[in-house]
Design a protein around this motif. Structure first.
Motif, PDB file in Angstrom:
ATOM      1  N   LEU A   1       1.086  -1.521   0.011  1.00  0.00           N
ATOM      2  CA  LEU A   1      -0.019  -0.217  -0.147  1.00  0.00           C
ATOM      3  C   LEU A   1       1.103   1.068   0.422  1.00  0.00           C
ATOM      4  O   LEU A   1       0.573   2.263  -0.770  1.00  0.00           O
ATOM      5  N   THR A   2       2.068   1.595   0.723  1.00  0.00           N
ATOM      6  CA  THR A   2       2.508   2.201   0.953  1.00  0.00           C
ATOM      7  C   THR A   2       3.455   2.580  -0.771  1.00  0.00           C
ATOM      8  O   THR A   2       3.884   3.790  -0.987  1.00  0.00           O
TER       9      THR A   2
ATOM     10  N   THR B   1       7.245  15.362  -2.803  1.00  0.00           N
ATOM     11  CA  THR B   1       5.728  14.533  -1.582  1.00  0.00           C
ATOM     12  C   THR B   1       6.710  13.527  -2.034  1.00  0.00           C
ATOM     13  O   THR B   1       6.298  12.603  -1.241  1.00  0.00           O
ATOM     14  N   ALA B   2       7.140  12.582  -3.326  1.00  0.00           N
ATOM     15  CA  ALA B   2       7.630  10.979  -3.438  1.00  0.00           C
ATOM     16  C   ALA B   2       8.840  10.795  -2.440  1.00  0.00           C
ATOM     17  O   ALA B   2       8.201   9.710  -2.238  1.00  0.00           O
TER      18      ALA B   2
ATOM     19  N   TYR C   1       8.124   8.153   0.694  1.00  0.00           N
ATOM     20  CA  TYR C   1       9.283   7.201   0.203  1.00  0.00           C
ATOM     21  C   TYR C   1       9.542   6.971   2.023  1.00  0.00           C
ATOM     22  O   TYR C   1       9.954   6.338   2.621  1.00  0.00           O
ATOM     23  N   THR C   2      10.172   8.264   2.610  1.00  0.00           N
ATOM     24  CA  THR C   2      10.856   8.302   4.045  1.00  0.00           C
ATOM     25  C   THR C   2       9.432   8.214   4.775  1.00  0.00           C
ATOM     26  O   THR C   2       9.805   7.503   5.672  1.00  0.00           O
ATOM     27  N   ALA C   3       8.456   8.444   4.731  1.00  0.00           N
ATOM     28  CA  ALA C   3       7.098   8.245   6.133  1.00  0.00           C
ATOM     29  C   ALA C   3       7.011   6.713   6.042  1.00  0.00           C
ATOM     30  O   ALA C   3       6.707   5.844   6.905  1.00  0.00           O
TER      31      ALA C   3
ATOM     32  N   TRP D   1      12.058  -3.833  -0.283  1.00  0.00           N
ATOM     33  CA  TRP D   1      12.390  -3.509   0.682  1.00  0.00           C
ATOM     34  C   TRP D   1      12.344  -3.052   1.833  1.00  0.00           C
ATOM     35  O   TRP D   1      12.530  -3.224   2.670  1.00  0.00           O
ATOM     36  N   LEU D   2      11.079  -2.460   1.657  1.00  0.00           N
ATOM     37  CA  LEU D   2      10.344  -2.651   3.348  1.00  0.00           C
ATOM     38  C   LEU D   2       9.465  -3.959   3.838  1.00  0.00           C
ATOM     39  O   LEU D   2       9.602  -3.181   5.098  1.00  0.00           O
ATOM     40  N   MET D   3       9.583  -4.590   2.888  1.00  0.00           N
ATOM     41  CA  MET D   3       9.632  -6.196   3.631  1.00  0.00           C
ATOM     42  C   MET D   3      10.884  -6.774   4.846  1.00  0.00           C
ATOM     43  O   MET D   3       9.948  -6.842   5.650  1.00  0.00           O
ATOM     44  N   PHE D   4      11.766  -6.045   3.976  1.00  0.00           N
ATOM     45  CA  PHE D   4      13.048  -6.238   4.794  1.00  0.00           C
ATOM     46  C   PHE D   4      13.187  -5.597   6.245  1.00  0.00           C
ATOM     47  O   PHE D   4      13.326  -5.641   7.060  1.00  0.00           O
TER      48      PHE D   4
END
Lengths: 574, 604
Positions: free
Chosen positions: B419-420, B450-451, B455-457, B594-597
């Motif tokens: 979703l992110t 915004t991108a 990304y950081t959020a 990458w977020l999953m890791f």
């Protein structure tokens, strides 16, 4: 009004009776004619027509064996009688007729080879006759007509009607095929010239030197055979053989920018005599736009007017049967000099292309233009698409002026894989000054690997679509056939004064099909064999091997001890 | 296969792989890097050769000699361009008609999703002019295309001049078997996209254009010409197209062959060829050339007007004239002869270009690395992921084991990460108006920032949510998540590398080491830093710096950051305008993966 037009067109196209009542005197005769028309693009159009009439009817009176041939070529005569051909039209064309620049040709033809034949209604095995006939013609014309088979033959229900006598309207006796890839060259021209009574020895045919004819923008040669009436009362039939050859010379590449033409420049020959066997031998030069466009020398006092393709044209006529035409030098050379340049819009014009990308699906777009400012007229569109383009006929749309335009007649015969092509015929009403777009989607079939041509990455051809129409004429067409008309204006019979018949061919399509990499089979074979061997080997191994607990072999000392014990007969050590 | 059917040996192998898992992975990674760098070493590469017989050697002389005329046409074009303030449609139509072409125009308009600050355009409106040279006695089934852009300012006038001079020269020849389309496109790629979509009657990017009137059948090949000065010192060949697609290698070979024949200096990636492969400098030079190609291909944009043709299966390349500071100069007539030669060879083609390679890397114009040679470098990286999948110590559980972690535990972070990703893909363009209202930034900056913000959020979001939803994470929970993530990454990178090797490889080089070794038991701060530094965004940043270094225009950190921002905005624009797939790939798949890791790292 619209319905009337539709009806008339249908009448003309569906009911071929009593067409072609070009009344001819009752004897074998030969006429030759060359028309030179300076085109508005600046190119020059030369059209040869040779007509041989033969007063015999071997089909009806049981005269199956006619052995006496005078002017009519024997090779064709025998073919006609053997295969009971009612009417035969064959054309070989190299290049594409540019309707937008050149206007309408006298007799249109699609790129490649086109053959359509009406068989006599006594023929029982039409397909068999057709097959054999294509092979024989292939030999006569040195062309690849033997590649015509059931996968590219169709039986149009309305677009191709007999042009000569005969009341055959049952399209079971009609066969139509095109070979869009056929390349036309000198080897096709030579046999074509041999059909002429004078060969290329005398008459207009001396101009046909292949090095010049094929140094042109467009080259088309055709043979049309049909039965016509011998006289006005039409009591007996005669066979008419029309051989036509159309060439368009490019002023730009050959003229080095100089807009000047002569017979000698065009054909590297001049005319010295008419064919002695010819009853008439004429050269016509279209001078309708004179003197604005060009000047002509030598000038001729003879003028002729004819209504051709809905337009009244004036021609200078040079009669080659008269000695004074050749003048002092005993040779006739015609010179044209251009003075202006302008563009003309043909009333009916069509083009076609493949839309989309990728190798799975695509869309065939056929665009038909009606450039008439206020008249609507109907056209018959015929499409023959090979089976390996699987048409989605439910996606067929016809739109004019961004509105749905429902065809009033649709004949669709779906393809059978590897047996017959799609045939789609539609009667569409074209609104005045409009562009009508016919689209249909298709999927590209995956062929079997032996079905690919030797050059599969070139693509596969789809023949031209054919647009047949009765176009409203700007001037009254002459429906009177009793007067002596030039040949070029009398091929397609005119039924009424207000319109004339036109056939327009679109460009053929080149479609890429999904193609395997043919250098791969070796790799594939190696790879599959390896995979199968390895896979099979290990599975077989796993399935057939019995697993046992492996007993570790005893150490050397123990074995030695056991050996001694066995000899001594003492129980062995565990 | 005794190895697998024999339980003892199988066990030994498994033991070996389990015991030496980490060292083997390290060795694989190093081997991949070494292999890749070795590709530029000349003895390991193949010499290019012409595969297509129809383009083989001929005894034909190139006779084009109207260089002067081309230059005067260029001047005339320039004057009319200035007067018209854009494409001089009428003049061009007349000029082409005078040369005996069938001339057509196409007008198009396109509203960009946000203003393009590099090229200073937002509402684009323009006209393409093209003339078709009809081949005598050809039935309009095949065509070749030569294009020249109508660019603002002084650039590319000579290209249009040469195009017209060539048209005039070609018109007088009789040997054409394919129609030749001479196209002058306005607004570079946007005009080209409009023309190609018009020609093929497709609409994939929401372009508004008037339908084309004249066509010439299926296009076999295209050459795009960029020429901005009267004399040039070398010609640069540009091959990289949209989404990293490359034209058939035979097109590059053809260019090289004619450069050799006419004695024209030719470069690729702006780099001349060197002959001293056995010296360190020679090798570095080849490696730099190849690295440039990899970076350009990886970014998935079209590096010349030719790049958009490739989607339509039309082999195309751009030829750019460069006026450097060398003594040896060539005039326009030489380039004309070169093009004449190339077009005549293409005219001889009996089939589409298909004989040679479609997947290759070029360390120089005369040497190439085929897919069979470069794929092992990626394979070695992919093996690491698979080794980690097989042996992360997850021997005896299944997803549906009641004692094991629930599906929800794993699914939650996966869904939230994605979703992110969706937010990162959708929001920047859609929220630009709101951002412009609330912050003092331009639209372009708004989109890019915004991108970056999303990304950081994203870094803060997933692990918190996961904790909220399912309470304590179990030991097996992260293992299952890691298994899923590793498999996911392997599939993603594998597919990417098949389509665009460079992109797959660049991503694998940065993502594989950190993801393969990720566990929640590592020192948090240090590994978090490492992860961030090896995240996709930083990969782009590194690529920007390396690229600048390679084209010998190094930048400072600040400039680099600005470039990075503009690269992001260009990426989003390329996606919207031409359908480049790199931005959606990164936003929708690579970043969530990458977020999953990242999630695993903060597993508790």
């Amino acid at each position: 009004n619209i319905n009337d037009d539709t009806l008339i067109l249908l009448f003309i196209l569906l009911d071929g009776t009593k067409n072609g009542e070009t009344f001819a005197p009752a004897k074998d005769q030969f006429q030759e004619e060359l028309v030179i028309r300076p085109l508005h693009s600046g190119d020059i159009y030369a059209s040869f027509q040779f007509r041989t009439l033969w007063d015999t009817d071997f089909l009806q009176e049981g005269q199956k064996k006619v052995s006496h041939y005078r002017l009519f070529p024997k090779s064709l005569g025998q073919v006609l009688s053997k295969f009971s051909v009612q009417e035969l039209h064959i054309s070989f064309t190299q290049g594409f007729w540019r309707t937008m620049q050149w206007g309408q040709p006298f007799i249109p033809s699609p790129p490649g080879a086109e053959l359509w034949v009406w068989f006599h209604d006594t023929v029982s095995d039409v397909d068999g006759n057709w097959k054999e006939l294509t092979n024989v013609l292939s030999g006569i014309f040195c062309a690849s007509l033997n590649f015509i088979d059931m996968t590219n033959t169709v039986q149009p229900s309305a677009s191709f009607k007999p042009l000569g006598l005969g009341n055959a309207t049952d399209h079971r006796f009609l066969r139509y095929a095109t070979l869009p890839r056929e390349i036309v060259c000198t080897e096709n021209l030579t046999p074509w010239k041999k059909l002429l009574p004078c060969g290329s020895k005398a008459g207009l045919a001396v101009l046909m030197k292949s090095e010049k004819l094929f140094h042109s923008s467009f080259h088309s040669q055709a043979v049309h055979i049909r039965p016509i009436c011998q006289d006005e009362q039409c009591t007996s039939k005669a066979w008419e053989l029309r051989q036509t050859l159309n060439v368009v010379f490019d002023h730009y590449t050959s003229g080095q920018g100089k807009k000047e033409w002569s017979l000698f420049k065009m054909f590297s020959r001049t005319l010295t005599e008419a064919c002695p066997l010819a009853s008439s031998s004429k050269v016509y030069v279209d001078i309708t736009d004179n003197p604005e466009l060009f000047e002509l020398s030598p000038a001729t006092p003879l003028l002729s007017q004819a209504v051709v393709l809905g337009d009244r044209r004036t021609y200078s006529v040079y009669d080659l049967t008269r000695a004074e035409t050749f003048g002092q030098l005993r040779s006739f050379n015609l010179l044209l000099r251009w003075k202006g340049d302008n563009m003309l819009r043909p009333l009916l014009h069509a083009e076609r292309y493949v839309a989309g990308f990728g190798l799975q699906t695509g869309e065939i777009h056929t665009v038909i233009y009606n450039n008439h400012p206020y008249r609507a007229f109907p056209v018959l569109l015929m499409d023959s698409v090979p089976w390996y383009l699987q048409l989605y006929i439910h996606t067929l749309t016809v739109t004019s002026k961004s509105r749905d335009n429902k065809p009033s007649y649709i004949h669709y015969q779906p393809a059978k894989d590897r047996h017959r092509p799609h045939l789609l015929e539609m009667l569409i009403q074209l609104p005045p000054h409009s562009m009508t777009e016919v689209t249909v989607q298709f999927e590209r079939a995956l062929l079997k690997w032996t079905e690919y041509t030797p050059d599969p990455n070139h693509g596969f051809y789809v023949g031209s679509s054919v647009v047949s129409a009765l176009v409203p004429s700007m001037v009254a067409m002459s429906t009177n056939f009793t007067q002596d008309q030039p040949l070029f204006s009398s091929f397609v019979p005119v039924k009424e004064e207000s319109s004339y018949f036109v056939r327009v061919y679109t460009e053929p399509l080149l479609v890429n099909l999904p193609t395997p990499d043919f250098s791969m089979p070796y790799n594939v074979i190696c790879l599959t064999c390896t995979v199968v061997a390895v896979g099979y080997g290990s599975f077989y191994n796993l399935l057939t091997r019995t697993f046992q607990v492996d007993e570790p072999s005893p150490p050397l000392a123990k074995r030695l001890a056991n050996f001694i014990r066995r000899i001594r007969g003492v129980p062995l050590l565990a | 296969m005794g190895l697998l059917s024999d339980p003892n040996r199988r066990k030994a192998l498994t033991n070996l792989l389990t015991r030496l898992n980490a060292p083997i992975c390290m060795v694989c990674y190093l081997a991949a890097i070494v292999w890749f760098m070795g590709l530029a070493f000349e003895p390991f590469t193949l010499r290019t050769y012409m595969s297509e017989n129809a383009m083989g050697s001929t005894m034909v002389e190139e006779r084009f000699s109207s260089g002067e005329r081309a230059l005067s046409l260029a001047k005339e074009f320039d004057a009319h361009k200035r007067k018209a303030g854009g494409m001089p449609v009428e003049w061009l139509v007349k000029a082409m008609q005078a040369r005996g072409l069938e001339v057509f125009t196409q007008s198009f308009s396109r509203k960009l999703p946000f203003p393009d600050e590099n090229k200073e355009r937002y509402m684009v409106r323009g006209t393409n002019v093209y003339g078709i040279l009809r081949a005598p006695r050809a039935p309009r089934t095949e065509a070749l295309v030569i294009t020249a852009p109508c660019s603002p300012g002084n650039s590319d006038n000579q290209a249009v001049g040469l195009l017209l001079a060539l048209a005039q020269y070609f018109r007088n020849q009789i040997f054409w078997a394919k129609d030749i389309i001479f196209l002058v496109n306005e607004h570079d790629l946007i005009g080209m996209q409009a023309w190609l979509e018009g020609y093929h009657h497709t609409n994939i990017t929401g372009m508004e254009y008037s339908p084309l009137q004249g066509r010439a059948g299926s296009i076999q090949a295209a050459l795009s010409l960029e020429l901005s000065s009267d004399v040039i010192t070398s010609l640069d060949l540009i091959l990289e197209g949209l989404n990293g697609q490359l034209p058939n290698l035979d097109l590059a070979n053809l260019f090289y062959a004619f450069c050799q024949k006419l004695g024209v200096l030719c470069t690729i990636q702006g780099k001349l060829q060197r002959n001293d492969w056995d010296t360190a400098e020679g090798y570095t030079h080849a490696a730099q050339t190849m690295m440039l190609m990899v970076l350009k291909q990886a970014c998935g944009r079209s590096w010349g007007d030719h790049g958009l043709f490739l989607r339509y299966h039309i082999e195309a390349a751009s030829i750019r004239g460069i006026n450097g500071f060398r003594h040896y100069k060539m005039d326009v007539a030489t380039i004309g002869r070169l093009l004449e030669g190339m077009v005549r060879k293409l005219n001889n083609l009996l089939e589409r270009l298909h004989q040679s390679y479609f997947f290759y890397l070029l360390p120089s114009l005369s040497r190439f690395v085929s897919i069979g040679y470069y794929m092992p470098a990626f394979g070695l990286l992919a093996v690491i992921l698979l080794l980690r999948v097989s042996f992360p110590g997850l021997d005896h559980f299944t997803f549906f084991n009641p004692s094991g972690p629930g599906v929800l535990t794993v699914l939650t972070p996966v869904v939230i990460s994605h979703l992110t990703g969706v937010a990162l893909y959708l929001l920047p363009v859609h929220l630009q108006e709101m951002a412009v209202e609330h912050f003092p930034v331009s639209e372009t900056e708004a989109v890019v920032l915004t991108a970056v913000a999303i990304y950081t959020a994203g870094l803060a979001l997933p692990h918190n949510t996961q904790r909220l939803l399912s309470g304590e994470g179990t030991e097996q929970g992260w293992k299952v998540l890691k298994l899923t993530a590793l498999l996911y990454l392997a599939v993603l990178l594998g597919c990417t590398a098949l389509i665009n090797f460079s992109l797959g490889f660049v991503l694998a080089v940065t993502l594989v080491p950190i993801t393969a070794s990720m566990t929640p038991h590592m020192p948090k701060a240090l590994s978090a830093l490492a992860m961030v530094l090896l995240s996709p965004a930083f990969t782009i940043l590194y690529c920007v710096f390396i690229y600048q270094e390679l084209i010998e225009a190094p930048v400072s950190v600040g400039e680099g950051w600005m470039l990075f921002l503009s690269v992001i905005s260009q990426g989003i624009l390329d996606h919207a305008l031409y359908g480049s797939l790199v931005y959606p790939l990164l936003a929708l798949f690579i970043y969530p993966c990458w977020l999953m890791f990242w999630n695993i790292l903060f597993w508790s």
